[in-house]
Every structure is written in structure tokens, then in C-alpha cells.
Scaffold this motif. Structure first.
Motif, PDB file in Angstrom:
ATOM      1  N   HIS A  31       0.828  -1.219   0.000  1.00  0.00           N
ATOM      2  CA  HIS A  31       0.000   0.000   0.000  1.00  0.00           C
ATOM      3  C   HIS A  31       0.858   1.264   0.000  1.00  0.00           C
ATOM      4  CE1 HIS A  31      -4.012  -1.618  -0.085  1.00  0.00           C
ATOM      5  NE2 HIS A  31      -3.647  -2.544   0.801  1.00  0.00           N
ATOM      6  N   GLU A  32       1.970   1.227   0.689  1.00  0.00           N
ATOM      7  CA  GLU A  32       2.897   2.369   0.679  1.00  0.00           C
ATOM      8  C   GLU A  32       3.433   2.598  -0.732  1.00  0.00           C
ATOM      9  OE1 GLU A  32       5.405   5.374   2.610  1.00  0.00           O
ATOM     10  OE2 GLU A  32       3.730   4.221   3.431  1.00  0.00           O
ATOM     11  N   LEU A  33       3.848   1.518  -1.391  1.00  0.00           N
ATOM     12  CA  LEU A  33       4.361   1.622  -2.760  1.00  0.00           C
ATOM     13  C   LEU A  33       3.262   2.055  -3.723  1.00  0.00           C
ATOM     14  CD1 LEU A  33       6.582   1.239  -4.874  1.00  0.00           C
ATOM     15  CD2 LEU A  33       5.993  -1.204  -4.919  1.00  0.00           C
ATOM     16  N   GLU A  56      14.394 -18.994  -3.321  1.00  0.00           N
ATOM     17  CA  GLU A  56      15.847 -19.182  -3.379  1.00  0.00           C
ATOM     18  C   GLU A  56      16.538 -18.010  -4.058  1.00  0.00           C
ATOM     19  OE1 GLU A  56      16.959 -22.950  -5.004  1.00  0.00           O
ATOM     20  OE2 GLU A  56      15.615 -24.046  -3.644  1.00  0.00           O
ATOM     21  N   ARG A  57      15.885 -17.450  -5.083  1.00  0.00           N
ATOM     22  CA  ARG A  57      16.486 -16.346  -5.842  1.00  0.00           C
ATOM     23  C   ARG A  57      15.449 -15.267  -6.134  1.00  0.00           C
ATOM     24  NH1 ARG A  57      18.235 -20.964  -7.587  1.00  0.00           N
ATOM     25  NH2 ARG A  57      16.878 -21.116  -9.386  1.00  0.00           N
ATOM     26  N   PRO A  58      14.927 -14.606  -5.096  1.00  0.00           N
ATOM     27  CA  PRO A  58      13.965 -13.542  -5.378  1.00  0.00           C
ATOM     28  C   PRO A  58      14.661 -12.375  -6.067  1.00  0.00           C
ATOM     29  CG  PRO A  58      14.629 -13.447  -3.088  1.00  0.00           C
ATOM     30  CD  PRO A  58      15.267 -14.687  -3.674  1.00  0.00           C
ATOM     31  N   ASP A  59      13.887 -11.551  -6.717  1.00  0.00           N
ATOM     32  CA  ASP A  59      14.455 -10.355  -7.340  1.00  0.00           C
ATOM     33  C   ASP A  59      14.926  -9.366  -6.280  1.00  0.00           C
ATOM     34  OD1 ASP A  59      13.876 -10.726 -10.337  1.00  0.00           O
ATOM     35  OD2 ASP A  59      11.984 -11.248  -9.359  1.00  0.00           O
ATOM     36  N   LEU A  60      14.314  -9.453  -5.098  1.00  0.00           N
ATOM     37  CA  LEU A  60      14.669  -8.573  -3.986  1.00  0.00           C
ATOM     38  C   LEU A  60      14.278  -9.272  -2.688  1.00  0.00           C
ATOM     39  CD1 LEU A  60      15.558  -5.703  -2.941  1.00  0.00           C
ATOM     40  CD2 LEU A  60      13.148  -5.034  -3.197  1.00  0.00           C
ATOM     41  N   GLU A  98      14.311  -7.364   4.638  1.00  0.00           N
ATOM     42  CA  GLU A  98      14.166  -7.735   6.047  1.00  0.00           C
ATOM     43  C   GLU A  98      13.481  -6.565   6.732  1.00  0.00           C
ATOM     44  OE1 GLU A  98      17.971  -9.033   7.532  1.00  0.00           O
ATOM     45  OE2 GLU A  98      18.076 -10.651   6.059  1.00  0.00           O
ATOM     46  N   SER A  99      12.158  -6.621   6.749  1.00  0.00           N
ATOM     47  CA  SER A  99      11.362  -5.456   7.167  1.00  0.00           C
ATOM     48  C   SER A  99      11.585  -5.071   8.628  1.00  0.00           C
ATOM     49  CB  SER A  99       9.873  -5.703   6.921  1.00  0.00           C
ATOM     50  OG  SER A  99       9.368  -6.678   7.811  1.00  0.00           O
ATOM     51  N   GLN A 100      12.087  -5.981   9.432  1.00  0.00           N
ATOM     52  CA  GLN A 100      12.313  -5.659  10.845  1.00  0.00           C
ATOM     53  C   GLN A 100      13.479  -4.700  11.035  1.00  0.00           C
ATOM     54  OE1 GLN A 100      13.073  -8.483   9.339  1.00  0.00           O
ATOM     55  NE2 GLN A 100      14.928  -9.400  10.166  1.00  0.00           N
ATOM     56  N   HIS A 101      14.266  -4.492   9.972  1.00  0.00           N
ATOM     57  CA  HIS A 101      15.444  -3.616  10.064  1.00  0.00           C
ATOM     58  C   HIS A 101      15.253  -2.265   9.390  1.00  0.00           C
ATOM     59  CE1 HIS A 101      17.661  -6.816  11.876  1.00  0.00           C
ATOM     60  NE2 HIS A 101      17.627  -7.577  10.805  1.00  0.00           N
ATOM     61  N   GLN A 102      14.035  -1.985   8.888  1.00  0.00           N
ATOM     62  CA  GLN A 102      13.814  -0.701   8.224  1.00  0.00           C
ATOM     63  C   GLN A 102      12.353  -0.300   8.342  1.00  0.00           C
ATOM     64  OE1 GLN A 102      15.508  -1.945   4.501  1.00  0.00           O
ATOM     65  NE2 GLN A 102      13.531  -2.358   3.569  1.00  0.00           N
ATOM     66  N   THR A 103      12.089   0.961   8.029  1.00  0.00           N
ATOM     67  CA  THR A 103      10.725   1.465   8.093  1.00  0.00           C
ATOM     68  C   THR A 103       9.925   0.962   6.895  1.00  0.00           C
ATOM     69  OG1 THR A 103      11.188   3.453   6.810  1.00  0.00           O
ATOM     70  CG2 THR A 103      11.549   3.598   9.214  1.00  0.00           C
ATOM     71  N   VAL A 104       8.633   1.113   6.959  1.00  0.00           N
ATOM     72  CA  VAL A 104       7.770   0.761   5.828  1.00  0.00           C
ATOM     73  C   VAL A 104       8.173   1.584   4.605  1.00  0.00           C
ATOM     74  CG1 VAL A 104       5.406   0.811   4.951  1.00  0.00           C
ATOM     75  CG2 VAL A 104       5.853   0.023   7.281  1.00  0.00           C
ATOM     76  N   ALA A 105       8.416   2.879   4.811  1.00  0.00           N
ATOM     77  CA  ALA A 105       8.805   3.749   3.702  1.00  0.00           C
ATOM     78  C   ALA A 105      10.115   3.273   3.068  1.00  0.00           C
ATOM     79  CB  ALA A 105       8.934   5.200   4.174  1.00  0.00           C
ATOM     80  N   GLU A 106      11.067   2.843   3.875  1.00  0.00           N
ATOM     81  CA  GLU A 106      12.340   2.351   3.334  1.00  0.00           C
ATOM     82  C   GLU A 106      12.134   1.049   2.557  1.00  0.00           C
ATOM     83  OE1 GLU A 106      15.444   4.119   6.677  1.00  0.00           O
ATOM     84  OE2 GLU A 106      14.418   2.219   7.070  1.00  0.00           O
ATOM     85  N   SER A 107      11.261   0.188   3.061  1.00  0.00           N
ATOM     86  CA  SER A 107      10.974  -1.068   2.355  1.00  0.00           C
ATOM     87  C   SER A 107      10.315  -0.783   1.011  1.00  0.00           C
ATOM     88  CB  SER A 107      10.073  -1.958   3.209  1.00  0.00           C
ATOM     89  OG  SER A 107      10.726  -2.382   4.383  1.00  0.00           O
ATOM     90  N   ALA A 108       9.326   0.119   1.013  1.00  0.00           N
ATOM     91  CA  ALA A 108       8.646   0.481  -0.232  1.00  0.00           C
ATOM     92  C   ALA A 108       9.625   1.133  -1.205  1.00  0.00           C
ATOM     93  CB  ALA A 108       7.472   1.410   0.054  1.00  0.00           C
ATOM     94  N   VAL A 133      11.619  -1.486  -3.071  1.00  0.00           N
ATOM     95  CA  VAL A 133      10.867  -2.098  -4.173  1.00  0.00           C
ATOM     96  C   VAL A 133      10.777  -1.118  -5.341  1.00  0.00           C
ATOM     97  CG1 VAL A 133       8.717  -3.215  -4.882  1.00  0.00           C
ATOM     98  CG2 VAL A 133       9.539  -3.520  -2.544  1.00  0.00           C
ATOM     99  N   TYR A 134      10.542   0.145  -5.033  1.00  0.00           N
ATOM    100  CA  TYR A 134      10.501   1.171  -6.080  1.00  0.00           C
ATOM    101  C   TYR A 134      11.837   1.231  -6.826  1.00  0.00           C
ATOM    102  CZ  TYR A 134       9.689   5.553  -8.476  1.00  0.00           C
ATOM    103  OH  TYR A 134       9.545   6.514  -9.452  1.00  0.00           O
ATOM    104  N   ALA A 135      12.929   1.152  -6.081  1.00  0.00           N
ATOM    105  CA  ALA A 135      14.262   1.186  -6.704  1.00  0.00           C
ATOM    106  C   ALA A 135      14.440  -0.008  -7.644  1.00  0.00           C
ATOM    107  CB  ALA A 135      15.349   1.193  -5.629  1.00  0.00           C
TER     108      ALA A 135
END
Length: 182
Positions: free
Chosen positions: A26-28, A152-156, A159-169, A172-174
């Protein structure tokens, strides 16, 4: 009339219950919409209610559910929509079948593993599933007493526990940008 980019893509966010898949999607989605892109979020719970009603949680039913979602996602993406799919999809072969469907149609597909450990997910316990499983009220909880086959080989991998929702989104945007899809 608003103009849209005609290049769509499916971004499948897989991970355990309460990993952060839907929140990140939803953030993305908000960011992509702000840029004028057509976006749909195919949330697993909503799809189960409307598209896959009547399916249970057996391996076969989970596979059928993932294939239905994958079909809809590919159809939308092939028509220029960015489709964000925050769905557990616990089995590697089910996810691979969706990837192959996209590949056969020439539709961009990205798999993002929201790799939040089960210990963190059980503390978040957004829907109370881990508590119900621990109390013996439910069984078959993905990652606890039912399998989850990590990609085994995701595109990305996030580890959401180490960053904010905005950083995670943003991560993915990157990835979308790097692949020429944003």
C-alpha cells in the motif's frame, strides 16, 4: 483525461503472515499513483473472499488460489497496470508457475521476499493468527505448523524488521526503476 504509462508489471510480495507484505504494497501503491501510474493491490485476504471463496488451506487449494491471483495479475499487468500482490504463496512451485505464465506472455514479473523472521511476525501478529495457533484454536499456520518455502532467488529480499515501511517500499521502487518499470 489522464495519461498512463503503458508498461505494467506484477510485483509479488511473498512472506509469512504479518511480515509486512500488505503494508509495504500500500505504501508503494500510493507513491506509484502519485506519479500517475495505474496500480492495483491484489490483497490475499480480499481475493480469498471474492475470487477464491470456497477454497480451503490444503496444498492443492493454496496452489489454486495462487494460480487464480497470478492469472488476474498477469492480465492487469499486460494492460499497463502495476499490480502489487501481497500474498503468502507458500510453495515455490506455485510461485514459479506464476512467473512462467508472465514470462510466456512477455509481462514483467518481480518476486520480492519480505523475509521477516517468524519470531518478529508472531510479535506483530496483525490478525491474531499466531496467538490462535499457540492456543490450539487453528492449525496449518504458514511458517509455524505448515510449510513456507522461502524463495531461493527472489528479485529482492527485504528484512522489514530492520527498516521502516517507507524504506521497504523505496527498495521495491528502486527495483522497479532499475528494471525500467517505474
Amino acid at each position: 483525461m489522464q495519461e498512463y504509462d503503458v508498461t505494467g508489471a506484477t510485483v509479488w510480495l511473498t512472506g509469512l503472515p504479518s511480515a509486512g507484505k500488505t503494508t509495504i504494497a500500500h505504501e508503494l501503491a500510493a507513491r506509484l499513483r502519485a506519479e500517475g501510474r495505474r496500480v492495483e493491490v491484489l490483497d490475499g485476504d480480499e481475493v480469498r473472499e471474492f475470487l477464491s471463496a470456497g477454497l480451503g488451506f490444503s496444498r492443492e487449494d493454496r496452489h489454486t488460489n495462487v494460480q487464480r491471483i497470478g492469472f488476474v495479475a498477469e492480465l492487469l499487468a499486460s494492460h499497463g497496470v502495476h499490480v502489487l500482490v501481497p500474498v503468502i504463496a507458500p510453495y515455490a512451485d506455485s510461485r514459479e508457475a506464476v512467473r512462467k505464465r508472465h514470462g510466456a506472455e512477455g509481462t514483467p514479473y518481480l518476486e520480492v521476499h519480505i523475509a521477516t523472521p517468524v519470531e518478529v511476525c508472531s510479535v506483530r501478529d496483525v490478525k491474531g493468527l499466531y496467538a490462535k495457533q499457540a492456543a490450539g484454536e487453528i492449525s496449518g499456520l504458514t511458517g509455524v505448523d505448515d510449510p513456507y518455502e522461502e524463495p531461493e532467488r527472489p528479485d529482492l529480499r527485504i528484512e522489514s524488521q530492520h527498516q521502516t515501511v517507507a524504506e521497504s517500499a523505496e527498495a521495491v521502487y528502486a527495483l522497479l526503476s532499475e528494471r525500467g518499470l517505474a
